[in-house]
Enzyme design. Structure first.
Site, PDB file in Angstrom:
ATOM      1  CE  LYS A 115      17.891   7.860  10.548  1.00  0.00           C
ATOM      2  NZ  LYS A 115      18.520   7.337   9.349  1.00  0.00           N
ATOM      3  CE  LYS A 207      16.327  13.709   7.701  1.00  0.00           C
ATOM      4  NZ  LYS A 207      15.969  13.079   6.435  1.00  0.00           N
ATOM      5  CE  LYS A 210      17.083   7.709   1.414  1.00  0.00           C
ATOM      6  NZ  LYS A 210      18.107   7.346   2.371  1.00  0.00           N
TER       7      LYS A 210
HETATM    8  P1  ATP Z   1      16.743   7.894   6.385  1.00  0.00           P
HETATM    9  O1  ATP Z   1      15.381   8.289   6.880  1.00  0.00           O
HETATM   10  O2  ATP Z   1      16.890   6.432   6.104  1.00  0.00           O
HETATM   11  O3  ATP Z   1      17.875   8.469   7.225  1.00  0.00           O
HETATM   12  P2  ATP Z   1      16.977  10.134   4.615  1.00  0.00           P
HETATM   13  O4  ATP Z   1      15.755  10.524   3.890  1.00  0.00           O
HETATM   14  O5  ATP Z   1      17.348  10.928   5.813  1.00  0.00           O
HETATM   15  O6  ATP Z   1      16.865   8.584   4.938  1.00  0.00           O
HETATM   16  P3  ATP Z   1      19.753   9.866   3.867  1.00  0.00           P
HETATM   17  O7  ATP Z   1      20.178   8.758   2.970  1.00  0.00           O
HETATM   18  O8  ATP Z   1      19.965   9.698   5.321  1.00  0.00           O
HETATM   19  O9  ATP Z   1      18.188  10.158   3.581  1.00  0.00           O
HETATM   20  O10 ATP Z   1      20.421  11.226   3.403  1.00  0.00           O
HETATM   21  C1  ATP Z   1      20.934  11.410   2.082  1.00  0.00           C
HETATM   22  C2  ATP Z   1      21.182  12.881   1.821  1.00  0.00           C
HETATM   23  O11 ATP Z   1      19.931  13.578   1.695  1.00  0.00           O
HETATM   24  C3  ATP Z   1      21.941  13.597   2.942  1.00  0.00           C
HETATM   25  O12 ATP Z   1      22.811  14.550   2.355  1.00  0.00           O
HETATM   26  C4  ATP Z   1      20.859  14.294   3.723  1.00  0.00           C
HETATM   27  O13 ATP Z   1      21.333  15.434   4.406  1.00  0.00           O
HETATM   28  C5  ATP Z   1      19.913  14.679   2.593  1.00  0.00           C
HETATM   29  N1  ATP Z   1      18.550  14.803   3.103  1.00  0.00           N
HETATM   30  C6  ATP Z   1      17.804  13.836   3.692  1.00  0.00           C
HETATM   31  N2  ATP Z   1      16.596  14.296   4.020  1.00  0.00           N
HETATM   32  C7  ATP Z   1      16.575  15.610   3.649  1.00  0.00           C
HETATM   33  C8  ATP Z   1      15.594  16.633   3.731  1.00  0.00           C
HETATM   34  N3  ATP Z   1      14.412  16.394   4.278  1.00  0.00           N
HETATM   35  N4  ATP Z   1      15.904  17.859   3.231  1.00  0.00           N
HETATM   36  C9  ATP Z   1      17.116  18.119   2.672  1.00  0.00           C
HETATM   37  N5  ATP Z   1      18.090  17.178   2.571  1.00  0.00           N
HETATM   38  C10 ATP Z   1      17.833  15.943   3.061  1.00  0.00           C
HETATM   39 MG    MG Z   2      18.967  10.313   7.022  1.00  0.00          MG
END
Ligand code: ATP
Ligand code: MG
Length: 345
Positions: A115, A207, A210
């Site tokens: 990040k 991955k 968001k």
């Molecule tokens: P950001 O990019 O802001 O970090 P994010 O998409 O990674 O957002 P988080 O809020 O950080 O989402 O994670 C929330 C939950 O979703 C966590 O348990 C994380 O492990 C899970 N998660 C996030 N992205 C994935 C993915 N691509 N596949 C499976 N689980 C995910």
């Molecule tokens: Mg995340």
């Protein structure tokens, strides 16, 4: 060893719209666990501000994540649903954990490296200390089980290390205050199934996130059926047909990703899916995947829209959840202050 009440804690950041990775990696598990265990599900707004969030947008995103929780099947009467910043004990315990965790431990965290990118000097201190706040989120409830996606595995291990070091450093005081040989449990990560790491639709080695600037990289839970169809059609793949054995997915990250998503949505294994679609062209498989995605997500999308139309109702759910969460967290903090040796009222 001390025994702990089984309790589930997890959270999602209001850092954008929720996507298929959040759904399959986290939300589906959150819902399942409600039947067997006391669950606490948090909208982790203090984590979200470790990278810039527009204060005009943040309230909407917090409510949107809350609506997603409920639309996916979390029952806010049964489970505790709240936003992190309403329970100040998270920040309080995080400070104590900042003094327990070691710089060397945090320096190894890959999420920070990814990040912060090349401009590390310009990343917030909060982004660096993110894992100690995450440890506090879990341990302020002395939670024993944490459903997360695969990307959070390393942070969970750090939470376990922090719990262990706290228990060791303060062992004498923990025993003297009547908490036996351990005050904090070792929280166990729950990372299971065929879609623990859903990958970007534009790059099978990254991955789905968001915070990815490209909306085409992910399926959002508030996408309509046409948008889902378009994104699946445009999803990156290779020119080969689908293999009929699992081994054939090796070295084909995009194919592996779509098969994993299909399997998770259909409640099957990846082996079942390649048996069913082996030899098919992607155009055929993508059609079936779109139908499945639309069938699963359309009712959720409609429910999110219905819920977000009434922000006062969502705020009331968050206020009630915050009260219930704080009742537990406040007890933990009293004990922690006694253990550390602070004077308190
Ligand atoms: P950001 O990019 O802001 O970090 P994010 O998409 O990674 O957002 P988080 O809020 O950080 O989402 O994670 C929330 C939950 O979703 C966590 O348990 C994380 O492990 C899970 N998660 C996030 N992205 C994935 C993915 N691509 N596949 C499976 N689980 C995910
Ligand atoms: Mg995340």
């Amino acid at each position: 060893m001390a025994s702990f009440i089984p309790r589930v804690f997890s959270g999602i950041q209001p850092s954008g719209d929720l996507h298929l990775g959040n759904y399959l990696g986290a939300l589906v598990k959150f819902v399942e666990l409600q039947d067997t265990t006391d669950c606490i599900y948090c909208v982790v707004d203090m984590h979200a501000i470790t990278v810039w969030q527009d204060p005009k947008e943040l309230p909407r995103t917090i409510r949107e994540v809350t609506a997603c929780y409920i639309a996916c099947g979390i029952d806010p009467k049964k489970s505790i649903v709240f936003n992190q910043s309403q329970v100040a004990e998270h920040a309080e315990l995080a400070w104590i954990f900042n003094c327990v965790a070691r710089l060397g431990w945090l320096n190894r965290m890959t999420q920070f490296k990814e990040k912060a990118g090349k401009d590390r000097e310009n990343a917030s201190v909060g982004l660096y200390a993110y894992p100690s706040l995450m440890a506090a989120d879990i341990l302020v409830y002395r939670a024993t089980r944490v459903p997360v996606g695969d990307d959070q595995k390393q942070h969970l291990e750090l939470s376990r290390d922090i719990a262990q070091k706290f228990n060791n450093d303060f062992a004498e005081s923990i025993a003297a205050h009547g908490f036996g040989d351990a005050f904090f449990p070792q929280p166990e990560p729950l990372i299971q199934g065929p879609a623990t790491r859903v990958m970007s639709f534009r790059d099978g080695t990254k991955k789905m996130s968001k915070s990815d600037p490209s909306d085409q990289s992910r399926i959002n839970l508030n996408d309509d059926a046409d948008t889902i169809a378009l994104k699946v059609r445009r999803a990156k793949t290779d020119p080969e047909p689908l293999p009929s054995e699992l081994k054939g997915l090796e070295g084909r990250p995009e194919a592996d990703n779509l098969v994993g998503i299909y399997a998770a949505l259909a409640g099957k294994t990846k082996a079942d899916v390649v048996t069913e679609f082996g030899g098919a062209q992607f155009s055929t498989f993508k059609g079936a995947l779109t139908d499945l995605l639309v069938a699963k997500l359309t009712p959720i999308t409609a429910e999110i829209r219905r819920l977000t139309a009434d922000p006062a109702h969502i705020d009331a759910i968050l206020a009630d959840g915050s009260d219930r969460a704080q009742a537990i967290a406040a007890e933990t903090m009293k004990a922690v202050k006694d253990i550390v040796g602070f004077i308190r009222r």
